[in-house]
Design an enzyme around this catalytic site. Structure first.
Site, short mmCIF file in Angstrom:
data_model
loop_
_atom_site.label_atom_id
_atom_site.label_comp_id
_atom_site.label_asym_id
_atom_site.label_seq_id
_atom_site.Cartn_x
_atom_site.Cartn_y
_atom_site.Cartn_z
N ILE A 214 7.49 6.99 17.03
CA ILE A 214 7.18 7.71 15.79
C ILE A 214 5.90 8.54 15.93
O ILE A 214 5.87 9.70 15.58
CB ILE A 214 7.04 6.72 14.60
CG1 ILE A 214 8.30 5.85 14.47
CG2 ILE A 214 6.75 7.47 13.29
CD1 ILE A 214 9.57 6.57 14.09
N ASP B 217 4.41 0.59 12.14
CA ASP B 217 3.24 -0.08 11.55
C ASP B 217 3.12 -1.55 11.96
O ASP B 217 2.15 -2.21 11.58
CB ASP B 217 3.30 0.02 10.01
CG ASP B 217 3.06 1.44 9.52
OD1 ASP B 217 2.58 2.27 10.30
OD2 ASP B 217 3.35 1.71 8.33
N ARG C 72 -8.76 -0.42 4.46
CA ARG C 72 -7.93 0.63 3.87
C ARG C 72 -6.55 0.10 3.53
O ARG C 72 -5.90 0.61 2.63
CB ARG C 72 -7.77 1.81 4.85
CG ARG C 72 -9.05 2.60 5.06
CD ARG C 72 -8.75 3.87 5.80
NE ARG C 72 -7.53 4.46 5.26
CZ ARG C 72 -6.66 5.19 5.96
NH1 ARG C 72 -6.88 5.41 7.23
NH2 ARG C 72 -5.59 5.68 5.40
N CYS D 159 -4.83 12.76 12.68
CA CYS D 159 -5.62 11.54 12.56
C CYS D 159 -5.51 10.77 13.86
O CYS D 159 -4.90 11.24 14.82
CB CYS D 159 -5.18 10.71 11.36
SG CYS D 159 -3.68 9.83 11.61
N LYS E 225 0.84 -1.21 0.00
CA LYS E 225 0.00 0.00 0.00
C LYS E 225 0.87 1.25 0.00
O LYS E 225 0.65 2.16 -0.79
CB LYS E 225 -0.90 0.01 1.24
CG LYS E 225 -1.53 1.38 1.52
CD LYS E 225 -2.45 1.36 2.73
CE LYS E 225 -1.76 1.58 4.05
NZ LYS E 225 -1.45 3.00 4.36
N ASN E 226 1.83 1.30 0.91
CA ASN E 226 2.59 2.54 1.08
C ASN E 226 3.63 2.76 -0.02
O ASN E 226 4.23 3.83 -0.10
CB ASN E 226 3.23 2.59 2.46
CG ASN E 226 2.18 2.80 3.55
OD1 ASN E 226 1.04 3.15 3.24
ND2 ASN E 226 2.55 2.58 4.79
N ARG F 292 0.47 14.62 13.03
CA ARG F 292 0.96 14.43 11.68
C ARG F 292 1.00 15.70 10.82
O ARG F 292 0.32 15.79 9.80
CB ARG F 292 0.16 13.32 10.98
CG ARG F 292 0.15 12.05 11.80
CD ARG F 292 -0.55 10.92 11.13
NE ARG F 292 0.24 10.34 10.05
CZ ARG F 292 -0.17 9.32 9.31
NH1 ARG F 292 -1.34 8.79 9.52
NH2 ARG F 292 0.59 8.85 8.35
N PRO F 293 1.82 16.67 11.20
CA PRO F 293 1.95 17.88 10.39
C PRO F 293 2.70 17.59 9.08
O PRO F 293 3.29 16.51 8.93
CB PRO F 293 2.80 18.80 11.27
CG PRO F 293 3.57 17.89 12.16
CD PRO F 293 2.70 16.67 12.38
N ILE F 294 2.67 18.53 8.13
CA ILE F 294 3.43 18.34 6.88
C ILE F 294 4.45 19.48 6.70
O ILE F 294 4.84 19.80 5.58
CB ILE F 294 2.51 18.24 5.63
CG1 ILE F 294 1.63 19.49 5.47
CG2 ILE F 294 1.65 17.00 5.69
CD1 ILE F 294 1.12 19.64 4.04
N ASP F 295 4.88 20.05 7.84
CA ASP F 295 5.83 21.17 7.75
C ASP F 295 7.11 20.81 7.00
O ASP F 295 7.69 21.64 6.29
CB ASP F 295 6.17 21.67 9.16
CG ASP F 295 6.72 20.56 10.05
OD1 ASP F 295 6.00 19.55 10.24
OD2 ASP F 295 7.87 20.66 10.50
N1 EPU Z 1 6.32 14.61 10.84
C1 EPU Z 1 6.48 15.96 11.13
N2 EPU Z 1 6.49 16.84 10.07
C2 EPU Z 1 6.33 16.45 8.79
C3 EPU Z 1 6.17 15.08 8.50
C4 EPU Z 1 6.18 14.18 9.56
O1 EPU Z 1 6.63 16.36 12.27
O2 EPU Z 1 6.34 17.30 7.88
C5 EPU Z 1 6.33 13.65 11.95
C6 EPU Z 1 5.02 12.86 12.06
O3 EPU Z 1 4.05 13.55 12.79
C7 EPU Z 1 5.49 11.59 12.74
C8 EPU Z 1 6.90 11.38 12.16
O4 EPU Z 1 7.29 12.66 11.66
O5 EPU Z 1 5.58 11.79 14.11
C9 EPU Z 1 7.01 10.38 11.04
O6 EPU Z 1 5.99 10.60 10.10
P1 EPU Z 1 6.13 10.28 8.56
O7 EPU Z 1 6.00 11.54 7.79
O8 EPU Z 1 7.31 9.43 8.30
O9 EPU Z 1 4.81 9.43 8.31
P2 EPU Z 1 3.95 9.45 6.99
O10 EPU Z 1 4.87 9.62 5.84
O11 EPU Z 1 2.80 10.37 7.14
C10 EPU Z 1 4.15 6.91 6.43
C11 EPU Z 1 3.21 5.76 6.24
C12 EPU Z 1 2.61 5.40 7.60
C13 EPU Z 1 3.75 5.01 8.54
C14 EPU Z 1 4.75 6.18 8.65
C15 EPU Z 1 5.95 5.85 9.49
C16 EPU Z 1 2.43 6.14 3.99
C17 EPU Z 1 1.32 6.49 3.07
N3 EPU Z 1 2.17 6.16 5.29
O12 EPU Z 1 3.39 7.99 6.96
O13 EPU Z 1 1.78 4.28 7.38
O14 EPU Z 1 3.25 4.73 9.80
O15 EPU Z 1 5.20 6.54 7.33
O16 EPU Z 1 6.63 4.76 8.98
O17 EPU Z 1 3.52 5.79 3.54
C18 EPU Z 1 0.06 2.76 7.87
O18 EPU Z 1 0.27 2.21 6.78
O19 EPU Z 1 -0.68 2.23 8.75
C19 EPU Z 1 0.66 4.06 8.15
C20 EPU Z 1 0.17 4.88 9.06
#
Ligand code: EPU
Length: 420
Positions: free
Chosen positions: A330, A308, A400, A120, A22-23, A125-128
């Site tokens: 995480i 995960d 999902r 969520c 999926k990811n 989960r910010p995207i900064d």
């Molecule tokens: N984070 C920030 N700022 C950002 C981005 C992330 O502070 O701009 C923080 C997040 O809040 C979190 C940490 O960094 O605390 C790691 O988050 P990451 O961005 O790596 O997670 P993600 O990319 O949103 C993906 C997977 C998740 C998986 C995580 C960690 C996808 C679509 N999703 O999420 O998958 O848990 O990496 O490995 O690839 C799942 O499949 O159940 C799932 C949640």
């Protein structure tokens, strides 16, 4: 709403085929927006999240469909020049990975308007870090009315050092950098196999990328990319979940297609718990011991133990012979399965980001509620071991991210059924 009913106590045996990841699929679907010709993705899992992203791509005016006759496992995606680079709230709120279209849209169309995903169940989960990367590449970013607006006539290569390791952040900025002018260096990049798979596909589309799979990725920008035919890697989390299904029932299961190199940390912990796990030419075979041992686990970025798999391993350790300590590093709120496992008789105490799991002899079936994707899997695993029937509600979370998990478990002998 569907439920899954599991009657526990069966030792699982046999072979089961793992689906595509999926990811890995979701960023690859977004990457298809970068190609001037059509992209064909094979080994795509049939999941609700894939349907949502197909819908989003179509909303933007791209052709995006499951290829008929391929059991819903092949996608064809083509984005022509007239795509409207906007992702509405209604779709982004259903799946936060929708934010992955931001990088490709910005790079190819010079503009993107994407709803900001909210928090969520598992964390804020910010995207900064995604936005920091786009800004470094020269994009003007503004936030208005809940939307991110990003603009750049042509992105310019730059060095981006992520303050935090982020999987989709790395993928998003990588997809923007492939069409930027000059060299981009991504430091402190995520090393997950899904990032590597994305880089492989982008390279086949004409991108010039080095170092994917390490924490330092270098990209030489090109002016255009073409479409690609790409086969998605196996889902390492589904693989791990099926290995735990074998382990928790004292069973013996071959997970066909599981990639050992992607699962080192998970296999290591299963072995510490007393399981026999061997790599075969077809995948990974796991034999559960008569009695599981306790294990301490810290979730970290790849190649560490994946967040995960935390909920699923917790189900396993809840019946080990002693006390395990699990730390979630995480996400800040990823212990919501604990309360449900407790309802089945597990002895688990949470202190901050640590869970202390005292193994019990038996779990007992109960009605439980799934709170997120991996939590649902953990409850089904616990149900396989419990006496009596476990009724897992809110299975839409499971759908999902797992393709027909109950059917796969049935082929191994489990009494798991979906009840409409
Ligand atoms: N984070 C920030 N700022 C950002 C981005 C992330 O502070 O701009 C923080 C997040 O809040 C979190 C940490 O960094 O605390 C790691 O988050 P990451 O961005 O790596 O997670 P993600 O990319 O949103 C993906 C997977 C998740 C998986 C995580 C960690 C996808 C679509 N999703 O999420 O998958 O848990 O990496 O490995 O690839 C799942 O499949 O159940 C799932 C949640």
């Amino acid at each position: 709403m569907d439920q899954i009913h599991v009657e526990g106590g069966v030792r699982l045996e046999g072979e089961v085929q793992v689906s595509g990841s999926k990811n890995a699929t979701l960023p690859l679907m977004a990457a298809a927006l970068l190609g001037e010709g059509p992209t064909l993705l094979r080994n795509v899992p049939d999941l609700a999240d894939v349907t949502t992203l197909l819908q989003l791509l179509r909303t933007m005016g791209a052709d995006a469909e499951r290829v008929p006759g391929a059991e819903r496992h092949v996608l064809r995606i083509h984005a022509g020049p007239d795509v409207v680079p906007e992702a509405p709230y209604d779709l982004v709120r259903r799946m936060r990975a929708s934010v992955l279209v931001l990088g490709p849209l910005l790079a190819r169309f010079g503009r993107a308007r994407v709803s900001l995903p909210g928090g969520c169940a598992i964390g804020a989960r910010p995207i900064d870090q995604h936005l920091k990367g786009f800004r470094a590449l020269g994009a003007a970013i503004s936030l208005e009315g809940g939307y991110v607006e990003a603009r750049a006539d042509r992105l310019r290569g730059a060095t981006v050092r992520f303050d935090k390791v982020t999987v989709t952040g790395t993928e998003n900025v990588l997809m923007a950098a492939v069409l930027a002018e000059g060299t981009t260096v991504l430091e402190n990049a995520a090393r997950e196999p899904e990032v590597e798979d994305l880089a492989r596909a982008l390279t086949a589309m004409g991108a010039r990328i080095q170092g994917a799979g390490s924490d330092l990725i270098t990209v030489e920008g090109v002016t255009r990319l073409h479409g690609v035919e790409h086969t998605v890697i196996a889902d390492r989390i589904e693989s791990g979940t099926l290995l735990v299904a074998a382990a928790i029932t004292g069973g013996d299961v071959l997970v066909k297609g599981a990639v050992a190199a992607h699962l080192d940390a998970v296999v290591g912990k299963l072995r510490e718990a007393g399981c026999t796990v061997v790599a075969t030419p077809d995948g990974l075979r796991c034999k559960g011991p008569p009695q599981l041992h306790p294990v301490d686990v810290q979730t970290t970025e790849h190649p560490g133990f994946p967040t995960d798999m935390q909920a699923q391993l917790m189900a396993l350790l809840s019946v080990a012979d002693g006390t395990s300590v699990m730390s979630e590093n995480i996400f800040e709120n990823r212990f919501m399965h604990v309360a449900e496992l407790r309802r089945m008789g597990a002895d688990i105490r949470v202190e901050g980001h640590t869970a202390v799991v005292k193994g019990v002899h038996t779990l007992s079936g109960a009605p439980v509620m799934a709170t997120d994707l991996r939590a649902s899997a953990s409850l089904i695993l616990a149900g396989l071991r419990a006496s009596g029937v476990t009724r897992v509600a809110r299975v839409y979370h499971l759908d999902r991210g797992y393709e027909g998990l109950e059917r796969k478990l049935q082929t191994l002998g489990a009494r798991a059924t979906r009840v409409k």
